[in-house]
Design an enzyme around this catalytic site. Structure first.
Site, PDB file in Angstrom:
ATOM      1  N   LYS A  47      42.725  39.024  35.849  1.00  0.00           N
ATOM      2  CA  LYS A  47      43.732  39.246  36.880  1.00  0.00           C
ATOM      3  C   LYS A  47      44.587  40.481  36.613  1.00  0.00           C
ATOM      4  CE  LYS A  47      47.212  36.096  34.946  1.00  0.00           C
ATOM      5  NZ  LYS A  47      48.268  37.077  34.703  1.00  0.00           N
ATOM      6  N   THR A  48      44.907  40.755  35.341  1.00  0.00           N
ATOM      7  CA  THR A  48      45.727  41.933  35.041  1.00  0.00           C
ATOM      8  C   THR A  48      44.990  43.200  35.435  1.00  0.00           C
ATOM      9  OG1 THR A  48      46.765  40.759  33.200  1.00  0.00           O
ATOM     10  CG2 THR A  48      47.012  43.149  33.244  1.00  0.00           C
ATOM     11  N   ASP A 236      52.775  38.578  39.975  1.00  0.00           N
ATOM     12  CA  ASP A 236      51.850  37.892  39.074  1.00  0.00           C
ATOM     13  C   ASP A 236      52.392  36.499  38.739  1.00  0.00           C
ATOM     14  OD1 ASP A 236      49.719  37.444  37.396  1.00  0.00           O
ATOM     15  OD2 ASP A 236      50.517  38.632  35.730  1.00  0.00           O
ATOM     16  N   GLU A 237      51.496  35.598  38.319  1.00  0.00           N
ATOM     17  CA  GLU A 237      51.873  34.229  37.924  1.00  0.00           C
ATOM     18  C   GLU A 237      52.692  33.549  39.019  1.00  0.00           C
ATOM     19  OE1 GLU A 237      50.526  32.961  35.456  1.00  0.00           O
ATOM     20  OE2 GLU A 237      50.183  34.452  33.889  1.00  0.00           O
ATOM     21  N   GLN A 267      47.243  26.265  36.417  1.00  0.00           N
ATOM     22  CA  GLN A 267      47.985  26.637  35.215  1.00  0.00           C
ATOM     23  C   GLN A 267      49.496  26.596  35.433  1.00  0.00           C
ATOM     24  OE1 GLN A 267      46.168  29.743  32.538  1.00  0.00           O
ATOM     25  NE2 GLN A 267      45.053  30.273  34.395  1.00  0.00           N
ATOM     26  N   ARG A 637      41.973  28.129  26.497  1.00  0.00           N
ATOM     27  CA  ARG A 637      42.338  29.181  25.533  1.00  0.00           C
ATOM     28  C   ARG A 637      41.153  29.519  24.636  1.00  0.00           C
ATOM     29  NH1 ARG A 637      45.256  31.163  28.474  1.00  0.00           N
ATOM     30  NH2 ARG A 637      44.474  29.528  29.830  1.00  0.00           N
TER      31      ARG A 637
END
Length: 703
Positions: A47-48, A236-237, A267, A637
């Site tokens: 995503k970044t 973002d987020e 998330q 993770r």
């Protein structure tokens, strides 16, 4: 520890164009600019990179100036990474003036620009949570416990995040009645708390969002000016936004199509902070032309790990369905180990770390132990120390939380904002100036009567009615000292000013008199010097406006004192820990909340039990869906191997209690699980486990 997709510039040598390096869904997210866009970005889906390429696309293909683009995220670390990536992707001229920041930093810049609209005065302070607690104690004149004060602060914070005025908060609390006695008390304190903030010329952390929202709602001209200035907003987020942040986004975008939000409802693990994952669904109502793009290809984990995570999270209701997949192969099965108790669990995990390190030729930094609650780390720390295995425990004391650093920051705050009462109270007697509690209490009474700050009150001729001449003389000397250094602040560099301040008050002697021993005083003075060096670096850096699209982005001048004070106030815990050692070769011990956004080749997820994961409090609050999302974060993770452990008994409050495996274990697909204890253990595992058990026994005997 972001590995995922390898980032590459647009074109270098024989590299293919960036558009060919993106997968089809990523390309769609980057190229969609004619309507509002929601990018549902699964864990490890790049995503970044998508946000970085979207900014480059807007500049290179759509002709937007960098000053017309604002990107917002939640942590300084994420904002810094995003800014560095964009600067690596675009030329310096193309990226000049681009706004990349956290929500709260954006809010701070808004308040600094729109002082007239906000009712603040230049040099206003940002109170940290400790300051807010102290302020509330001053208001209540009660000797409440820390937990009681935190409860009051929590209510006020929630109301601010929900954009409720003191009157609306009182109505809500009154309706709850006896069911929420703490809320009713907090609601009655809320207006006095706000009044005190105004008197201090200060804001709290929540005000950095609420006040801009209030201003934009109330002033159409102001709202239109900001909407004209921001041609494209990227967030973002987004699943972590609260009500105030959601409204800020709406007000900044208006009816424009220039909106890209990136988030993952699976998330969303911060409901206790006010996060509203339903904000993702609200976008469809508020932006009817919303386009939705799903990023489902994971560049982090093997397919067995992803299939396990997909099966778990499928038990939560979804507005948007998605399933992660990977091109990295099937990978090893997820191992599940049943342990007798917490000591046996720790011994088995440590032995597995040792075994896997040799089997996989891995470094200690490739391993992470994840847990739901901080107290679970202790037994692992003990065994890791005994085995000589390096480890790093998250959540240590921040550099900026050390007493000597807080003293110096309070001095800087008072010089930047003479109305900052909390800063005044911290430093007025550090070092000792014989201005005792009785004098300060009388000064406070006089200040309250006149409606002024403590420093202003200390100048008042009417103090003679409250205290004797000696006490007034001591206060006057302190006021004269502050005024002298405030005058110097206008002429001297912040680091030079601070260095002179430390020498003038003979702070080194103060530390020597107030430390456990000379060695401790020396360490503390080294921290002071490190802080002064840090201020020097910050003072020589570009002004903060240059990072957020201000008109002064071309100004290479350094930061002023007020800028530095505000920057310190906004730093999060991870950014503050300047003395963190290199942890690349250390096992990471961290909570599931802290692990979000990170990734590790090998993960041990421990304490997979009822009342731990899911946590007892969450079960009582019927918050099972968020606990499942938290477990999902833990699973995703892992890149290569994943180990899950649970104990059949644990000691709690000095009593040994039976434990049940987590209900989430039943939701994992059996075909992707391996239960190694169901078959005879290999000699290597037996030997390493025995070593870990012996180390634990040795530690117990020594204790």
């Amino acid at each position: 520890m972001t590995r995922g997709v390898v980032y590459a510039p647009a074109s270098r040598g024989s590299d293919p164009p960036v558009s060919e390096q993106l997968n089809p869904q990523q390309h769609a997210a980057v190229s969609t600019t004619d309507r509002p866009l929601l990018v549902l970005a699964g864990a490890g889906s790049g995503k970044t990179r998508v946000i970085t390429e979207k900014i480059a696309h807007l500049v290179e293909k759509r002709g937007l100036g960098a000053r017309q683009i604002v990107a917002i995220t939640f942590t300084n670390k994420a904002a810094r990474e995003m800014r560095e990536r964009v600067q690596g992707r675009l030329s310096r001229e193309q990226s000049r003036g681009l706004g990349v920041s956290t929500f709260h930093t954006f809010g701070l810049q808004f308040l600094r620009r729109e002082l007239a609209a906000t009712g603040l005065r230049p040099g206003f302070s940002i109170l940290d949570p400790g300051d807010c607690r102290q302020l509330l104690r001053e208001i209540t004149h009660r000797d409440d416990t820390a937990a009681e004060v935190d409860d009051l602060i929590g209510h006020i914070s929630r109301w601010k995040n929900d954009l409720l005025t003191p009157d609306e908060a009182l109505a809500e609390a009154s309706q709850a009645g006896d069911e929420a006695p703490g809320a009713l008390l907090a609601a009655n304190l809320y207006p006095r708390y706000e009044q005190a903030l105004r008197a201090y010329n200060a804001v709290d952390f929540d005000d950095l969002i609420k006040r801009p929202v209030d201003c934009l709602r109330a002033d159409a001209d102001l709202r239109n000016r900001w909407q004209d200035r921001i041609r494209h907003l990227l967030v973002d987020e987004y699943q972590d936004t609260n009500s105030a942040q959601y409204q800020l986004v709406r007000l900044l975008v208006g009816v424009s199509d220039g909106l890209t939000v990136v988030g993952d409802d699976d998330q969303s693990i911060y409901a206790w902070r006010g996060a509203r994952p339903e904000n993702l669904a609200r976008l469809q109502q508020d932006f009817p032309r919303l386009e939705v793009v799903k990023l489902e290809q994971n560049y982090r984990s093997t397919n067995r790990i992803l299939a396990t995570a997909n099966a778990l999270i499928a038990n939560n209701p979804h507005v948007f369905e998605k399933r992660l997949w990977s091109a990295l192969g099937e990978g090893e099965k997820v191992e599940v180990i049943d342990c007798a108790d917490s000591d046996a669990e720790a011994a088995r995990v440590v032995s597995e770390l040792m075994r896997r390190r040799f089997r996989l030729n891995a470094g200690w930094g490739d391993f992470a132990i994840l847990y739901r609650s901080n107290h679970q780390s202790r037994v692992f720390e003990k065994l890791l120390r005994e085995q000589g295995i390096p480890y790093r425990l998250s959540g240590g004391q921040s550099f900026f939380e050390k007493a000597e650093i807080k003293d110096l920051v309070a001095y800087l705050r008072l010089l930047a904002n003479p109305d900052d009462n909390t800063a005044f109270l911290r430093v007025v007697n550090v070092p000792r100036r014989e201005i005792g509690p009785a004098t300060l209490e009388k000064l406070g009474q006089y200040a309250n009567q006149r409606g002024v700050s403590l420093l202003q009150a200390a100048r008042g001729a009417g103090l003679a009615e409250y205290m004797d001449e000696r006490a007034r003389a001591r206060l006057e000397r302190f006021v004269d000292w502050v005024d002298g250094f405030r005058a110097r602040a206008a002429e001297e560099a912040p680091d030079a000013l601070l260095r002179a301040l430390v020498e003038d008050i003979d702070y080194e002697s103060w530390l020597l008199d107030n430390s456990a021993n000379p060695r401790a005083a020396t360490r503390r003075m080294e921290q002071v010097r490190e802080f002064i060096d840090w201020v020097a670096r910050l003072a020589g850096s570009r002004a903060p406006e240059a990072e957020y699209g201000d008109e002064t982005a071309d100004d290479e001048s350094g930061m002023e004192l007020a800028d530095i004070v505000n920057r310190i106030s906004l730093m999060d815990i991870l950014d503050r820990n300047r003395d963190a050692q290199d942890d690349t070769e250390a096992v990471q011990l961290l909570t599931l909340h802290t692990a979000k956004g990170l990734e590790f080749p090998h993960v041990c997820l421990v304490g997979f039990e009822e009342e731990l994961l899911p946590h007892r409090v969450s079960l009582e609050d019927d918050a099972i869906e968020e606990e499942r999302r938290l477990a999902y974060v833990g699973l995703t993770r892992a890149q290569q191997t994943l180990l899950i452990t649970y104990a059949r008994s644990r000691k709690r409050y000095g009593e040994t209690l039976d434990c049940e495996p987590s209900r989430f274990l039943d939701e994992l697909p059996e075909e992707h699980l391996d239960w190694p204890d169901a078959k005879p253990p290999d000699p290597e595992t037996q030997q390493l486990t025995a070593r870990a058990h012996l180390a634990g026994l040795k530690a117990m005997l020594e204790k």
